[in-house]
Design an enzyme around this catalytic site. Structure first.
Site, PDB file in Angstrom:
ATOM      1  N   HIS A   1      -1.846  -5.436   1.425  1.00  0.00           N
ATOM      2  CA  HIS A   1      -3.158  -6.048   1.179  1.00  0.00           C
ATOM      3  C   HIS A   1      -2.931  -7.422   0.579  1.00  0.00           C
ATOM      4  O   HIS A   1      -2.045  -7.596  -0.248  1.00  0.00           O
ATOM      5  CB  HIS A   1      -3.979  -5.221   0.188  1.00  0.00           C
TER       6      HIS A   1
ATOM      7  N   LYS B   1       0.834  -1.203   0.000  1.00  0.00           N
ATOM      8  CA  LYS B   1       0.000   0.000   0.000  1.00  0.00           C
ATOM      9  C   LYS B   1       0.879   1.267   0.000  1.00  0.00           C
ATOM     10  O   LYS B   1       2.097   1.193   0.223  1.00  0.00           O
ATOM     11  CB  LYS B   1      -0.912  -0.025   1.236  1.00  0.00           C
TER      12      LYS B   1
ATOM     13  N   ASN C   1      -1.599  -0.144   7.204  1.00  0.00           N
ATOM     14  CA  ASN C   1      -1.075  -1.455   7.576  1.00  0.00           C
ATOM     15  C   ASN C   1      -0.259  -2.138   6.473  1.00  0.00           C
ATOM     16  O   ASN C   1      -0.155  -3.350   6.423  1.00  0.00           O
ATOM     17  CB  ASN C   1      -2.195  -2.351   8.113  1.00  0.00           C
TER      18      ASN C   1
ATOM     19  N   TYR D   1     -12.404  -2.128  -3.146  1.00  0.00           N
ATOM     20  CA  TYR D   1     -12.896  -2.177  -1.769  1.00  0.00           C
ATOM     21  C   TYR D   1     -14.427  -2.156  -1.702  1.00  0.00           C
ATOM     22  O   TYR D   1     -15.006  -1.744  -0.688  1.00  0.00           O
ATOM     23  CB  TYR D   1     -12.310  -1.022  -0.954  1.00  0.00           C
TER      24      TYR D   1
ATOM     25  N   GLU E   1      -9.709  -9.829  -7.827  1.00  0.00           N
ATOM     26  CA  GLU E   1      -8.737  -8.745  -7.695  1.00  0.00           C
ATOM     27  C   GLU E   1      -7.636  -8.854  -8.752  1.00  0.00           C
ATOM     28  O   GLU E   1      -7.176  -7.836  -9.282  1.00  0.00           O
ATOM     29  CB  GLU E   1      -8.171  -8.756  -6.270  1.00  0.00           C
TER      30      GLU E   1
END
Ligand SMILES: Nc1nc2c(ncn2[C@@H]2O[C@H](COP(=O)(O)OP(=O)(O)OP(=O)(O)O)[C@@H](O)[C@H]2O)c(=O)[nH]1
Ligand SMILES: [Mg+2]
Length: 132
Positions: free
Chosen positions: A114, A8, A111, A48, A125
């Site tokens: 992903h 990310k 975080n 998302y 995805e």
């Protein structure tokens, strides 16, 4: 088996690309596609989509479009579940030391990585990010 895995914007900004990729490679997985890219707002909302009714959805989209990401297709035995194990729990506060989030992150909304959470998500995805 294949999964979609992504570093990310916080991970890229913090120069953790090499560190994260090393963990995936050292574990024994093969990275069969990789690209650095900016995620458009529409791709973010689609990626998302499962969270679109959550209170944090707008923040999530804003964050994931805030800088380049490194998107990957990763292959190996039971790779969806094993990559999730390497990543650690969603909230870095709960992530075990030794995991990517346990070692490299402190905040839920930043975080670092992903990874697809099922074979169905992985296929969806991978198609979203590597369709051309
Ligand atoms: N601000 C905020 N962010 C959240 C919350 N829950 C989840 N997130 C963020 O939304 C992302 C997606 O949530 P999930 O799909 O449930 O978690 P995940 O599968 O471990 O994480 P991803 O791999 O990013 O999809 C997480 O990685 C968090 O960064 C929350 O309660 N508040
Ligand atoms: Mg998720």
């Amino acid at each position: 088996m294949k999964t979609f895995f992504m570093i990310k914007p916080d991970g890229v900004r913090r120069n953790l690309v090499g560190e994260v990729i090393s963990r995936v490679e050292e574990k024994g997985f093969e990275i069969t596609k990789i690209k650095m890219m900016m995620i458009s707002k529409s791709l973010a909302e689609e990626h998302y989509g499962e969270h679109k009714d959550k209170p944090f959805f707008n923040d999530l989209v804003e964050f994931i479009t805030s800088g380049p990401v490194v998107a990957m297709q990763v292959e190996g035995e039971n790779v969806v579940a094993q990559i999730r194990n390497l990543m650690g729990a969603t909230n870095p506060s709960d992530a075990t030391p030794g995991s990517i989030r346990g070692d490299l992150a402190t905040e839920l909304d930043q975080n670092v990585v992903h990874g697809s959470d099922s074979d169905t998500s992985a296929e969806r995805e991978l198609n979203l990010f590597f369709s051309e």
